[in-house]
Write a protein that holds these residues in place. Structure first.
Motif, mmCIF file in Angstrom:
data_model
loop_
_atom_site.group_PDB
_atom_site.id
_atom_site.type_symbol
_atom_site.label_atom_id
_atom_site.label_comp_id
_atom_site.label_asym_id
_atom_site.label_seq_id
_atom_site.Cartn_x
_atom_site.Cartn_y
_atom_site.Cartn_z
ATOM 1 N N UNK A 154 0.832 -1.203 0.000
ATOM 2 C CA UNK A 154 0.000 0.000 0.000
ATOM 3 C C UNK A 154 0.868 1.255 0.000
ATOM 4 N N UNK A 155 1.950 1.225 0.793
ATOM 5 C CA UNK A 155 2.858 2.384 0.837
ATOM 6 C C UNK A 155 3.548 2.571 -0.511
ATOM 7 N N UNK A 156 3.906 1.452 -1.136
ATOM 8 C CA UNK A 156 4.516 1.529 -2.467
ATOM 9 C C UNK A 156 3.545 2.188 -3.440
ATOM 10 N N UNK A 157 2.296 1.789 -3.381
ATOM 11 C CA UNK A 157 1.282 2.356 -4.287
ATOM 12 C C UNK A 157 1.149 3.860 -4.095
ATOM 13 N N UNK A 158 1.200 4.301 -2.837
ATOM 14 C CA UNK A 158 1.096 5.739 -2.552
ATOM 15 C C UNK A 158 2.295 6.489 -3.130
ATOM 16 N N UNK A 159 3.500 5.964 -2.860
ATOM 17 C CA UNK A 159 4.710 6.609 -3.383
ATOM 18 C C UNK A 159 4.709 6.610 -4.911
ATOM 19 N N UNK A 160 4.298 5.519 -5.475
ATOM 20 C CA UNK A 160 4.275 5.397 -6.943
ATOM 21 C C UNK A 160 3.326 6.419 -7.559
ATOM 22 N N UNK A 161 2.171 6.586 -6.924
ATOM 23 C CA UNK A 161 1.201 7.569 -7.409
ATOM 24 C C UNK A 161 1.765 8.980 -7.317
ATOM 25 N N UNK A 162 2.466 9.273 -6.238
ATOM 26 C CA UNK A 162 3.070 10.598 -6.076
ATOM 27 C C UNK A 162 4.168 10.842 -7.105
ATOM 28 N N UNK A 163 4.950 9.794 -7.380
ATOM 29 C CA UNK A 163 6.005 9.904 -8.398
ATOM 30 C C UNK A 163 5.402 10.260 -9.746
ATOM 31 N N UNK A 164 4.369 9.538 -10.148
ATOM 32 C CA UNK A 164 3.743 9.781 -11.449
ATOM 33 C C UNK A 164 3.150 11.189 -11.519
ATOM 34 N N UNK A 165 2.586 11.651 -10.388
ATOM 35 C CA UNK A 165 1.994 12.980 -10.347
ATOM 36 C C UNK A 165 3.064 14.060 -10.441
ATOM 37 N N UNK A 166 4.121 13.933 -9.631
ATOM 38 C CA UNK A 166 5.179 14.942 -9.631
ATOM 39 C C UNK A 166 5.931 14.984 -10.964
ATOM 40 N N UNK A 167 6.148 13.822 -11.572
ATOM 41 C CA UNK A 167 6.865 13.764 -12.849
ATOM 42 C C UNK A 167 5.943 14.077 -14.036
#
Length: 203
Positions: free
Chosen positions: A171-184
Motif C-alpha cells: 500500500x505504501x509503495x502504491x502511494x509513493x508510486x502515485x506521487x512519483x507519477x503525479x510529480x513527474x
C-alpha cells in the motif's frame, strides 16, 4: 530570434537587411566586429539567433571576431559570407565552428532556406533543453523514498518486489508510486522512463 549581420560594406549590409526583413526576420546589422562585440557585452543573455559574418573587413576580421565569440562562450551559429578569393579563410572559419559559408554573389532563396534551417534547428534544440530542465526539476522534487520507488519502477519491478526490497507495505509503495507519477507529470510508465533517460547524466 534575430539575424545579426556584421559586414563593413554598407550597401551590402542594407541589401541583406532588406532581404531578411522582407522574409519576416528580425535583423540587427553592424559595420564592424568591434561594434558587434560591444553589443554582445551589453546584451549577452539576449543574443539569440544566427550571425551572418563577413570574413574580410577593416579592423577586426571575421575570423578574429569568431574566435572572440568562442572565447566568450557566445554560442551563436555563424554563417560566413565570403568572396571567391576568401574560400580558404571560410574553410578556416568552418574549423572554428561556423555552421556554413556562402560565396558572394549568392542566391537569395538559398540563403533564406539556410537561415530557416538553422533557426529551425535552434528552436528544436531550445525546446529539448527546456524539457530536460523541467524533467530535472521534477525529479529533484521527489523525496528520497519516492526516488527509490521511481528507480525500481523504471527497472521493471512490480509493487510486491519493490515493497520487499524497501521493507515497506505494498500500500505504501502504491502511494509513493502515485506521487512519483503525479510529480513527474507522467501518464504512464513509458513516459516516466523517457523522462528518466532524458535526465542522464544530470542525475
Amino acid at each position: 530570434m534575430t539575424i545579426y549581420i556584421v559586414d563593413d560594406d554598407a550597401a551590402f549590409r542594407e541589401s541583406l537587411v532588406w532581404l531578411l526583413e522582407g522574409a519576416g526576420h528580425i535583423v540587427s546589422a553592424y559595420e564592424s566586429g568591434e561594434a558587434f562585440l560591444h553589443a554582445c557585452t551589453d546584451n549577452k543573455d539576449s543574443i539569440q539567433g544566427c550571425l551572418l559574418l563577413d570574413v574580410r573587413m577593416n579592423g577586426m576580421s571575421g575570423l578574429t571576431l569568431q574566435q572572440e565569440l568562442n572565447q566568450r562562450a557566445i554560442t551563436l551559429p555563424v554563417i560566413i559570407v565570403t568572396g571567391h578569393a576568401d574560400v580558404a579563410m571560410a574553410v578556416q572559419a568552418m574549423k572554428n565552428k561556423a555552421v556554413d559559408f556562402i560565396e558572394k554573389p549568392f542566391d537569395d532563396d538559398k540563403l533564406l532556406r539556410l537561415i530557416d534551417r538553422i533557426l529551425g534547428d535552434l528552436s528544436q534544440q531550445s525546446t529539448i533543453e527546456k524539457q530536460q530542465t523541467q524533467h530535472i526539476e521534477r525529479w529533484r522534487s521527489l523525496t528520497k523514498r519516492e526516488e527509490q520507488v521511481a528507480q525500481l519502477v523504471i527497472a521493471g519491478r512490480v509493487n510486491r518486489e519493490i515493497a520487499e526490497q524497501l521493507g515497506i507495505s505494498i500500500k505504501t509503495v502504491e502511494i509513493h508510486r502515485s506521487r512519483v507519477m503525479s510529480k513527474m507529470q507522467a501518464r504512464n510508465i513509458a513516459e516516466l522512463i523517457k523522462q528518466h533517460v532524458d535526465l542522464q547524466p544530470s542525475i
